[in-house]
Write a protein that holds these residues in place. Structure first.
Motif, PDB file in Angstrom:
ATOM      1  N   LYS A 142     -25.681  36.907 -18.825  1.00 54.93           N
ATOM      2  CA  LYS A 142     -25.694  35.969 -17.983  1.00 54.93           C
ATOM      3  C   LYS A 142     -25.899  36.379 -16.495  1.00 54.93           C
ATOM      4  O   LYS A 142     -26.490  35.687 -15.660  1.00 54.93           O
ATOM      5  CB  LYS A 142     -24.248  35.087 -18.002  1.00 54.93           C
TER       6      LYS A 142
ATOM      7  N   ASP B  92     -29.305  37.009 -15.929  1.00 50.98           N
ATOM      8  CA  ASP B  92     -30.147  35.676 -15.886  1.00 50.98           C
ATOM      9  C   ASP B  92     -29.880  35.059 -14.651  1.00 50.98           C
ATOM     10  O   ASP B  92     -30.788  34.476 -13.904  1.00 50.98           O
ATOM     11  CB  ASP B  92     -29.630  34.871 -16.990  1.00 50.98           C
ATOM     12  N   MET B  93     -28.664  35.194 -13.894  1.00 57.44           N
ATOM     13  CA  MET B  93     -28.349  34.687 -12.617  1.00 57.44           C
ATOM     14  C   MET B  93     -29.171  35.210 -11.538  1.00 57.44           C
ATOM     15  O   MET B  93     -29.849  34.633 -10.537  1.00 57.44           O
ATOM     16  CB  MET B  93     -26.828  34.639 -12.283  1.00 57.44           C
TER      17      MET B  93
ATOM     18  N   ILE C 227     -24.162  26.435 -14.279  1.00 57.45           N
ATOM     19  CA  ILE C 227     -23.770  26.487 -15.698  1.00 57.45           C
ATOM     20  C   ILE C 227     -22.806  25.144 -16.059  1.00 57.45           C
ATOM     21  O   ILE C 227     -22.268  24.587 -15.462  1.00 57.45           O
ATOM     22  CB  ILE C 227     -22.839  27.768 -15.846  1.00 57.45           C
TER      23      ILE C 227
ATOM     24  N   GLY D  18     -21.078  34.159  -7.721  1.00 55.74           N
ATOM     25  CA  GLY D  18     -21.426  35.425  -8.179  1.00 55.74           C
ATOM     26  C   GLY D  18     -21.601  36.397  -6.948  1.00 55.74           C
ATOM     27  O   GLY D  18     -20.458  36.648  -6.479  1.00 55.74           O
TER      28      GLY D  18
ATOM     29  N   TYR E 246     -17.787  36.000 -10.476  1.00 53.75           N
ATOM     30  CA  TYR E 246     -19.060  36.401 -11.093  1.00 53.75           C
ATOM     31  C   TYR E 246     -19.418  35.890 -12.341  1.00 53.75           C
ATOM     32  O   TYR E 246     -20.403  35.924 -13.273  1.00 53.75           O
ATOM     33  CB  TYR E 246     -19.292  38.083 -11.307  1.00 53.75           C
ATOM     34  N   HIS E 247     -18.408  35.080 -12.695  1.00 52.40           N
ATOM     35  CA  HIS E 247     -18.508  34.570 -14.191  1.00 52.40           C
ATOM     36  C   HIS E 247     -17.262  33.492 -14.253  1.00 52.40           C
ATOM     37  O   HIS E 247     -16.862  33.001 -13.275  1.00 52.40           O
ATOM     38  CB  HIS E 247     -18.259  35.310 -15.417  1.00 52.40           C
TER      39      HIS E 247
ATOM     40  N   SER F 284     -32.317  33.089 -10.722  1.00 50.06           N
ATOM     41  CA  SER F 284     -31.582  32.296  -9.760  1.00 50.06           C
ATOM     42  C   SER F 284     -30.639  31.090 -10.294  1.00 50.06           C
ATOM     43  O   SER F 284     -30.851  29.942  -9.933  1.00 50.06           O
ATOM     44  CB  SER F 284     -32.269  31.820  -8.598  1.00 50.06           C
ATOM     45  N   ARG F 285     -30.523  31.100 -11.724  1.00 46.06           N
ATOM     46  CA  ARG F 285     -29.644  30.292 -12.520  1.00 46.06           C
ATOM     47  C   ARG F 285     -28.075  30.267 -12.120  1.00 46.06           C
ATOM     48  O   ARG F 285     -27.337  30.687 -13.144  1.00 46.06           O
ATOM     49  CB  ARG F 285     -29.803  30.535 -14.017  1.00 46.06           C
ATOM     50  N   GLN F 286     -27.663  29.932 -11.073  1.00 46.08           N
ATOM     51  CA  GLN F 286     -26.205  29.844 -10.807  1.00 46.08           C
ATOM     52  C   GLN F 286     -25.645  28.709 -11.299  1.00 46.08           C
ATOM     53  O   GLN F 286     -24.543  28.908 -11.600  1.00 46.08           O
ATOM     54  CB  GLN F 286     -25.923  29.784  -9.307  1.00 46.08           C
TER      55      GLN F 286
END
Length: 318
Positions: free
Chosen positions: A82, A85-86, A94, A19, A179-180, A90-92
């Motif tokens: 998303k 959320d990241m 997936i 990201g 970033y995704h 800090s939810r990198q």
């Protein structure tokens, strides 16, 4: 076992989306993302509601406009939450399945945005170059068929890209440099331990089908439109025809120019700048599209005026 064994497919439990981690002072950018997402939802919902409620907008052209607004809402929802959320939690990480699902929907809606603009270009081409045949050629049925064909083709094309990812092994890095769950950075992670040639071919074909071919059609259609405008003798008729094209031209410029320039110049753009540029090309068009249509389309201006009049009557009874 050997990671390169053709009978072994290594599917990791998760990926790490880098990201905007390496980019300084990104807190303000996330606030901007939140603002953009809210405006996108409100604006596109207003456009869809207006088309649904106002019977004067129940024309074939507005099937494509409604579809564009619907696609914009879906694209923003598939991407921005998303990202927020990241940042907030800090939810990198997936999961593998979530990553492929995200890849499918983000690319599907970006593809459909391009196809919707192409359909609107065809509508303007027929309206100005063949005005006497417009109501024969552009009907509710033909527009629904065009839209349905676009959705079907987009789903199949994106599905092929996702299925080609499932045949890859990921035996080294699991960090997606984007970033995704972006298609290119994702399949390149598997390059050391898998044959990614089919993925490279899709990475080459996708921009051609989604960006370059539609852009060629749109440019060609406006060359024909420009030629047709010179055959219109009355200045007021010519001005009216030009006005019907301005909103579409602005939408085309907003969507195509930034993403095509970023793809063509990506080798010259630093990684951080490329990531920000690509994120902006994904999130700004869904916000700007309804604003352009509301400000530039007479039907929507009239709809807003009538709505304000009705509200004022309710507030101040006569």
């Amino acid at each position: 076992s050997n990671a390169t064994d053709v009978n072994t497919i290594i599917r990791p439990p998760y990926f790490f989306i880098s990201g905007f981690i390496a980019i300084p002072d990104m807190n303000y950018y996330y606030i901007f993302l939140c603002f953009v997402y809210i405006i996108s939802l409100v604006g596109n919902t207003f456009v869809m509601t207006g088309i649904y409620v106002d019977r004067s907008l129940h024309s074939p052209k507005y099937i494509a406009v409604f579809n564009l607004a619907f696609t914009d809402v879906c694209e923003s929802t598939a991407l921005v939450p998303k990202l927020l959320d990241m940042f907030l939690f800090s939810r990198q990480l997936i999961s593998y399945d979530q990553c492929l699902t995200s890849l499918f929907f983000v690319f599907l809606f970006i593809t459909m945005q391009s196809f919707n603009l192409t359909i609107l270009s065809y509508d303007r081409l027929v309206a100005i170059c063949c005005p006497l045949r417009y109501h024969m050629m552009i009907t509710h049925r033909s527009m629904l068929q065009l839209t349905g064909a676009a959705w079907t083709f987009a789903v199949l094309m994106v599905l092929i890209s996702v299925c080609l990812i499932t045949r890859l092994s990921f035996c080294r890095s699991l960090v997606i440099d984007s970033y995704h769950c972006d298609h290119g950075p994702l399949f390149r992670l598997a390059a050391p331990c898998s044959n990614v040639f089919p993925n490279q071919m899709m990475a080459f074909l996708n921009p051609c089908i989604v960006l370059y071919l539609p852009m060629v059609f749109i440019i060609s259609s406006y060359i024909c439109i420009t030629h047709a405008l010179f055959t219109i003798t009355l200045p007021q008729d010519r001005l009216r025809a030009i006005k019907t094209c301005t909103s579409h031209l602005i939408l085309v410029a907003i969507f195509y120019l930034p993403v095509i320039l970023t793809y063509l110049l990506q080798s010259l753009i630093p990684t951080n700048a490329r990531i920000i540029n690509l994120s902006l090309t994904s999130i700004l068009p869904p916000m700007l599209n309804p604003i352009v249509y509301v400000l530039k389309t007479e039907e929507f201006k009239l709809l807003i005026l009538n709505s304000l009049v009705n509200i004022s009557k309710n507030i101040i009874p006569i």
